[in-house]
Design a protein around this motif. Structure first.
Motif, PDB file in Angstrom:
ATOM      1  N   THR A 186       0.880  -1.181   0.000  1.00 15.08           N
ATOM      2  CA  THR A 186       0.000   0.000   0.000  1.00 15.08           C
ATOM      3  C   THR A 186       0.912   1.224   0.000  1.00 15.08           C
ATOM      4  N   PRO A 187       0.436   2.384  -0.450  1.00 12.73           N
ATOM      5  CA  PRO A 187       1.321   3.555  -0.452  1.00 12.73           C
ATOM      6  C   PRO A 187       1.809   3.875   0.963  1.00 12.73           C
ATOM      7  N   GLY A 188       3.022   4.367   1.061  1.00 14.10           N
ATOM      8  CA  GLY A 188       3.563   4.730   2.367  1.00 14.10           C
ATOM      9  C   GLY A 188       4.980   5.240   2.242  1.00 14.10           C
ATOM     10  N   ASP A 189       5.421   5.998   3.238  1.00 17.95           N
ATOM     11  CA  ASP A 189       6.760   6.573   3.242  1.00 17.95           C
ATOM     12  C   ASP A 189       6.949   7.488   2.021  1.00 17.95           C
ATOM     13  N   GLY A 190       5.854   8.107   1.589  1.00 18.49           N
ATOM     14  CA  GLY A 190       5.944   9.012   0.435  1.00 18.49           C
ATOM     15  C   GLY A 190       6.136   8.293  -0.884  1.00 18.49           C
ATOM     16  N   ARG A 191       5.923   6.971  -0.903  1.00 18.54           N
ATOM     17  CA  ARG A 191       6.143   6.182  -2.116  1.00 18.54           C
ATOM     18  C   ARG A 191       4.878   5.415  -2.486  1.00 18.54           C
ATOM     19  N   VAL A 192       4.738   5.118  -3.776  1.00 16.11           N
ATOM     20  CA  VAL A 192       3.528   4.459  -4.271  1.00 16.11           C
ATOM     21  C   VAL A 192       3.549   2.972  -3.925  1.00 16.11           C
ATOM     22  N   ALA A 193       2.401   2.325  -4.110  1.00 13.61           N
ATOM     23  CA  ALA A 193       2.326   0.868  -3.980  1.00 13.61           C
ATOM     24  C   ALA A 193       2.862   0.225  -5.259  1.00 13.61           C
ATOM     25  N   CYS A 194       3.224  -1.055  -5.142  1.00 12.06           N
ATOM     26  CA  CYS A 194       3.779  -1.812  -6.269  1.00 12.06           C
ATOM     27  C   CYS A 194       2.829  -1.794  -7.471  1.00 12.06           C
ATOM     28  N   HIS A 195       3.374  -1.472  -8.644  1.00 12.21           N
ATOM     29  CA  HIS A 195       2.593  -1.466  -9.891  1.00 12.21           C
ATOM     30  C   HIS A 195       2.557  -2.835 -10.570  1.00 12.21           C
ATOM     31  N   GLN A 196       3.280  -3.827 -10.018  1.00 15.80           N
ATOM     32  CA  GLN A 196       3.315  -5.172 -10.602  1.00 15.80           C
ATOM     33  C   GLN A 196       3.880  -5.177 -12.031  1.00 15.80           C
ATOM     34  N   THR A 197       4.864  -4.320 -12.263  1.00 20.19           N
ATOM     35  CA  THR A 197       5.400  -4.207 -13.624  1.00 20.19           C
ATOM     36  C   THR A 197       6.271  -5.395 -14.003  1.00 20.19           C
ATOM     37  N   GLY A 198       6.982  -5.979 -13.030  1.00 18.52           N
ATOM     38  CA  GLY A 198       7.766  -7.175 -13.313  1.00 18.52           C
ATOM     39  C   GLY A 198       9.234  -6.933 -13.614  1.00 18.52           C
ATOM     40  N   PHE A 199       9.709  -5.691 -13.470  1.00 16.49           N
ATOM     41  CA  PHE A 199      11.133  -5.408 -13.720  1.00 16.49           C
ATOM     42  C   PHE A 199      11.849  -5.037 -12.421  1.00 16.49           C
ATOM     43  N   CYS A 200      11.633  -5.819 -11.372  1.00 17.37           N
ATOM     44  CA  CYS A 200      12.222  -5.500 -10.060  1.00 17.37           C
ATOM     45  C   CYS A 200      13.742  -5.438 -10.115  1.00 17.37           C
TER      46      CYS A 200
END
Length: 522
Positions: A186-200
């Protein structure tokens, strides 16, 4: 406004490396009002600069400076000049890591006592215990927003996970879920939640995955107590006649040699570059390199027992969709010598894109058997084996005859699998294959290890100065104001991905350094 410190300011803490250890230590010290200069050999990128394409990303991020290898390990045969896949960039390998964040098990801090004598292994108990680290593990998990800890939800399961989970359950495995991941569910620490893009592995373009590049480092800089200098390749650590370190010399972006004075130096350059720096810093007072009275600098190199299993199914899986490693089976992580080896391993979901799959599935392979496997790419599922490997004195980092562009000797990485490592890998190959076959795989591909991001040991912790390089706080036994702050301080490797423990040790080390500075002990 980020600070800028004078190169003659000998009150600063100089940290070499900006990854999980160095970046975290820098921020923790800066928050306590301590002045820090972080020297990073690579460039500074923003997460918007990352490239969702495997080979261009590898070129952008990877440490591709010359290295040499020796020994009987498979990586020496297939990738002789790339023993490890680590990053040369601000944020270090935290830009590239997959996010798996697991605590060590209690027995993994006392393996010499637990496993007994294992011929050929240089097992040693850590000078610290799980109980010592538990409060710091909790701080690290909160800092990194690790899923399934605190009240943070797990990440969703991808198709790759669903196949993995179904196979694991068919085999009777119980601890199977989408992992404890330092990726925002979930969003937090000023950063978005995972977009599930697959290029970790290619650097998270959205900033959902924890990386010191956009968490610890900006926070440290915001205090006005931390300066990060990219394109700063540290050549050697200097010391005075008494043996106390006084600063470092480094090559700047223009190739000019610079000197930064320091009250304390903390080395966090990964298990390859950290011992290299200590060995390259040899002097008439320390002819075998800094902090090396034990002869242990560079020894006991561990990289985890790794390998992969891929499988082809009749229906599409599209394993490349979703978080790369959000799927884990932990039942085999226990220590159970009845399996034919000590220590344990995890199986974790993994997918490689088609460009990497062509290089890594069976390095050097050609012909119909190989091409038909790639033809089935969209129907593939994949998993990675990560397990404990035995420390061996002969697995070590030494200085090669080859030099880098600065004229400094590069590392030679010598590694041979221990029989325990081979037995564990073969067991894991068998279980991974069985998991996929239980849910209808038509072909399975046990895949040999590729260059690993898990590089451990080489400056190990020990209760006794003769057995290792640093004490339980990462402080070198020989030189009070010289610290090691990365995975090279690990005494043994454990079955778990190491980043959470590296961050945990850095938080604890920052408290110790601050206390020592306050009491004027260092």
């Amino acid at each position: 406004m980020a600070a800028k410190f004078d190169q003659n300011d000998d009150s600063v803490v100089v940290i070499v490396g900006s990854g999980a250890g160095g970046g975290t230590l820098g921020n923790e010290l800066a928050q306590k009002g301590i002045k820090v200069v972080v020297l990073e050999a690579g460039k500074r990128l923003d997460f918007s600069d990352f490239i969702n394409d495997e080979w261009p990303s590898f070129t952008q991020l990877a440490w591709t400076d010359m290295r040499t290898t020796s020994g009987s390990w498979r990586v020496h045969k297939n990738f002789p000049n790339l023993p490890a896949w680590i990053v040369k960039s601000v944020g270090g390998t935290t830009t590239h890591w997959a996010g798996a964040s697991l605590r060590f098990q209690e027995h993994e801090f006392k393996e010499a006592s637990t496993y007994g004598h294992i011929p050929g292994a240089s097992l040693l108990d850590w000078p610290i215990t799980l109980a010592d680290l538990e409060p710091y593990y909790a701080k690290a998990e909160d800092k990194m927003r690790v899923t399934r800890t605190g009240d943070r939800a797990g990440l969703p399961g991808s198709n790759n996970f669903k196949v993995f989970e179904a196979g694991a359950k068919k085999l009777g495995y119980k601890e199977v879920h989408t992992g404890r991941m330092a990726i925002n569910s979930t969003p937090g620490d000023g950063r978005v939640a995972c977009h599930q893009t697959g290029f970790c592995f290619q650097g998270c373009k959205w900033g959902a995955k924890w990386s010191t590049l956009y968490t610890e480092i900006p926070k440290g800089e915001a205090t006005g107590n931390m300066e990060v200098r990219p394109d700063s390749h540290v050549a050697l650590v200097e010391h005075d006649a008494s043996g106390k370190v006084t600063g470092v010399t480094y090559f700047d972006a223009d190739g000019k040699l610079q000197r930064q004075k320091a009250r304390i130096v903390a080395v966090a350059g990964n298990s390859l570059e950290s011992p290299r720096l200590l060995l390259n810093s040899a002097s008439s007072k320390f002819p075998d390199g800094l902090a090396n009275s034990s002869g242990q600098v560079g020894r006991n190199y561990m990289r985890h027992t790794t390998g992969s299993v891929y499988a082809v199914f009749e229906q599409p899986v599209h394993m490349y969709r979703g978080t790369t490693m959000a799927g884990i089976m932990r039942d085999e992580a226990r220590n159970d010598p009845s399996r034919g080896f000590v220590g344990g391993y995890e199986l974790e979901t993994l997918s490689l894109g088609l460009p990497f799959m062509a290089a890594f599935l069976n390095p050097g392979a050609w012909g119909r058997e190989f091409t038909t496997a790639l033809d089935g790419y969209s129907n593939m599922a994949g998993m990675w084996i990560v397990g404990e490997d035995m420390p061996q004195e002969t697995n070590r980092i030494t200085l090669s005859d080859q030099k880098d562009k600065w004229g400094l000797p590069v590392v030679d990485v010598h590694f041979d699998d221990h029989p325990n490592d081979v037995a564990m890998r073969n067991h894991a190959f068998g279980q991974g294959k069985a998991m996929y076959e239980a849910v209808g795989a038509t072909r399975t591909f046990p895949t040999p290890p590729y260059p690993s991001t898990h590089n451990l040991g080489t400056n190990r912790m020990s209760a006794n100065a003769r057995d290792g390089v640093v004490n339980g706080y990462g402080q070198t036994h020989d030189i009070k104001n010289l610290f090691i702050s990365d995975g090279s301080q690990f005494t043994t490797g454990g079955a778990e991905n190491p980043t959470l423990t590296i961050v945990t040790l850095a938080i604890r080390q920052a408290d110790y350094i601050a206390d020592q500075m306050k009491s004027n002990t260092i």
